[in-house]
Design a protein around this motif. Structure first.
Motif, PDB file in Angstrom:
ATOM      1  N   GLU A   1       0.656  -0.973   0.063  1.00  0.00           N
ATOM      2  CA  GLU A   1       0.291   0.376  -0.252  1.00  0.00           C
ATOM      3  C   GLU A   1       0.839   1.135  -0.215  1.00  0.00           C
ATOM      4  O   GLU A   1       0.624   2.185  -0.669  1.00  0.00           O
TER       5      GLU A   1
ATOM      6  N   HIS B   1       2.181   2.179  -3.283  1.00  0.00           N
ATOM      7  CA  HIS B   1       1.659   2.718  -4.632  1.00  0.00           C
ATOM      8  C   HIS B   1       1.542   4.163  -4.023  1.00  0.00           C
ATOM      9  O   HIS B   1       1.027   4.755  -4.997  1.00  0.00           O
ATOM     10  N   ASP B   2       1.219   4.220  -2.763  1.00  0.00           N
ATOM     11  CA  ASP B   2       0.934   5.640  -2.768  1.00  0.00           C
ATOM     12  C   ASP B   2       2.087   6.678  -2.774  1.00  0.00           C
ATOM     13  O   ASP B   2       1.978   8.138  -2.949  1.00  0.00           O
TER      14      ASP B   2
ATOM     15  N   ARG C   1       2.356   7.391  -6.982  1.00  0.00           N
ATOM     16  CA  ARG C   1       1.414   7.884  -6.851  1.00  0.00           C
ATOM     17  C   ARG C   1       1.418   9.406  -7.910  1.00  0.00           C
ATOM     18  O   ARG C   1       0.373   9.920  -8.640  1.00  0.00           O
ATOM     19  N   PRO C   2       1.984  10.072  -6.731  1.00  0.00           N
ATOM     20  CA  PRO C   2       1.499  11.352  -7.806  1.00  0.00           C
ATOM     21  C   PRO C   2       2.388  11.818  -8.994  1.00  0.00           C
ATOM     22  O   PRO C   2       2.701  12.630  -9.969  1.00  0.00           O
ATOM     23  N   TYR C   3       3.423  11.209  -8.754  1.00  0.00           N
ATOM     24  CA  TYR C   3       3.854  10.782 -10.407  1.00  0.00           C
ATOM     25  C   TYR C   3       4.150  10.495 -11.709  1.00  0.00           C
ATOM     26  O   TYR C   3       4.846  10.470 -12.711  1.00  0.00           O
ATOM     27  N   GLY C   4       2.844  10.116 -11.863  1.00  0.00           N
ATOM     28  CA  GLY C   4       2.223   8.921 -13.641  1.00  0.00           C
ATOM     29  C   GLY C   4       3.281   8.446 -13.232  1.00  0.00           C
ATOM     30  O   GLY C   4       3.300   8.080 -14.897  1.00  0.00           O
TER      31      GLY C   4
ATOM     32  N   ASN D   1       3.506   3.520 -12.685  1.00  0.00           N
ATOM     33  CA  ASN D   1       2.625   2.199 -12.729  1.00  0.00           C
ATOM     34  C   ASN D   1       4.109   1.438 -11.364  1.00  0.00           C
ATOM     35  O   ASN D   1       5.170   1.910 -11.537  1.00  0.00           O
TER      36      ASN D   1
END
Length: 399
Positions: free
Chosen positions: A281, A284-285, A288-291, A293
């Motif tokens: 978790e 992924h958090d 996430r803001p940096y576009g 995967n």
């Protein structure tokens, strides 16, 4: 001194030169995890000659037994690991590894020699009708890989009927002639973590038009340890250390993929069971803001080695009888991983630290190609293992 104690000391001393030569032979011919066929055969032939019943396990490793079930004591097991590491031997010893890139840099050659010494002493006790039960030896492959050879042996049924199990591990921080003992947790849990990042890539002049994968990768390496320090109980001693960070090949190109890999080590067994979902978790958090995967590959490696208090007390008694009142020293819990913990999840037992440092000499770290051990430790380890087994057979079965 009891007849059993005297005979163990006598037999181990008698075979001292042979045990040292066995260790040197193994050191010259190290074998990586799951490839310990030569080591297996060398050990098997010597055990069979000494009267042990031997079962080889594919692809490597063996189980051996001697004695008959006595009273209600069940079977006492002794374990040694056999595999080497993928490092160069730079020890400079005359018996240095003859195989480039492979070396016994963790002392498993010493572990095998110690267990062989114990086996020869126990065979002599059996021949003289002084062995009060059945002993099982586990010469285990693949301790150095995750999740480790111990799990394979457990599924093979090597613990069937076993009521206690004992093992040792070299400790270059403890002087030869002494052993380190600890009740409770001796090592930590150790897991392997790899994070793969994927993005569109682009020019460093336009990070706003692409996912800045390198920046996101840096965030994972620095922020994941920080997140775990707040999401998990600090008393659990969670430690994330990275060994690989890789991304990109040019200073003005944002790459489209990268990876970071390392280990997660946890002192507490309960916290270990809940760590993986928190790591997944958090990664992924973070990205996430940096576009980009993230693919998280988390492998649960080994649980902590938690020494059963009663079994640890037997180790202490064996040390006092074989080495004297000052033969043991307390040792702290280590963040190192050891797959002996898989056995201890099934049956009670204990592991002790075998001192391998020459008093006043240098301290050589484990997993380094320059590791040197004081070979007098082999006889020490053999005596303590053999006596621990006989004490366990004579004691009431642990509950």
């Amino acid at each position: 001194m009891s007849e059993t104690v005297a005979l163990i000391a006598e037999v181990v001393a008698k075979y001292d030169a042979e045990l040292i030569e066995l260790r040197r032979d193994l050191h010259r011919h190290p074998e990586l995890s799951w490839h310990e066929q030569r080591t297996t055969e060398l050990v098997a032939h010597r055990l069979e000659a000494a009267g042990w019943r031997v079962e080889r396990i594919e692809p490597s490793g063996l189980v051996a037994e001697i004695g008959e079930s006595g009273r209600d004591a069940g079977v006492v097991a002794l374990r040694a690991d056999m595999d080497a590491l993928p490092v160069d031997d730079v020890s400079g010893e005359p018996w240095a590894s003859t195989r480039p890139g492979v070396a016994h840099a963790c002392g498993h050659d010493v572990h095998v020699a110690c267990l062989m010494g114990a086996a020869l002493a126990l065979a002599e006790l059996h021949e003289r009708a002084l062995l009060p039960g059945r002993v099982r030896l586990l010469f285990q492959p693949a301790e150095e890989v995750m999740p480790g050879g111990a799990r394979r042996l457990v599924t093979h049924g090597v613990l069937d009927g076993v009521t206690q199990i004992f093992a040792l591990h070299c400790d270059p921080g403890v002087d030869v002639g002494r052993v380190g003992v600890r009740s409770g947790a001796l090592t930590s849990a150790a897991d392997r973590l790899e994070v793969l990042l994927e993005g569109t890539g682009g020019h460093t002049s336009r990070p706003h038009l692409t996912g800045d994968l390198t920046f996101a990768l840096a965030k994972v390496t620095s922020e994941l340890p920080a997140v775990l320090s707040r999401r998990m109980d600090p008393r659990a001693g969670v430690s994330v250390v990275w060994g690989v960070i890789a991304a990109g090949s040019a200073p003005n190109v944002i790459p489209d993929h990268g990876r970071v890999a390392g280990t997660v080590r946890i002192l507490d067994a309960v916290a270990w069971t809940g760590c993986e979902p928190i790591v997944r978790e958090a990664v992924h958090d973070i990205v996430r803001p940096y576009g980009v995967n993230a693919v998280v590959d988390y492998l649960q490696g080994v649980p902590p080695v938690v020494n059963d208090p009663a079994s640890n007390a037997l180790i202490g008694a064996a040390v006092r009888e074989m080495l004297g009142a000052h033969g043991s020293t307390p040792v702290p819990q280590s963040l190192g991983g050891e797959d002996f913990g898989w056995y201890l999840e099934q049956v009670p037992g204990a592991m002790f630290r075998l001192g391998t440092r020459t008093p006043g000499g240098a301290v050589y770290d484990l997993h380094q190609g320059n590791l040197r051990v004081d070979e007098r430790a082999i006889g020490v380890g053999a005596q303590v293992l053999a006596r621990a087994a006989t004490l366990a057979l004579a004691a009431p079965t642990p509950v």
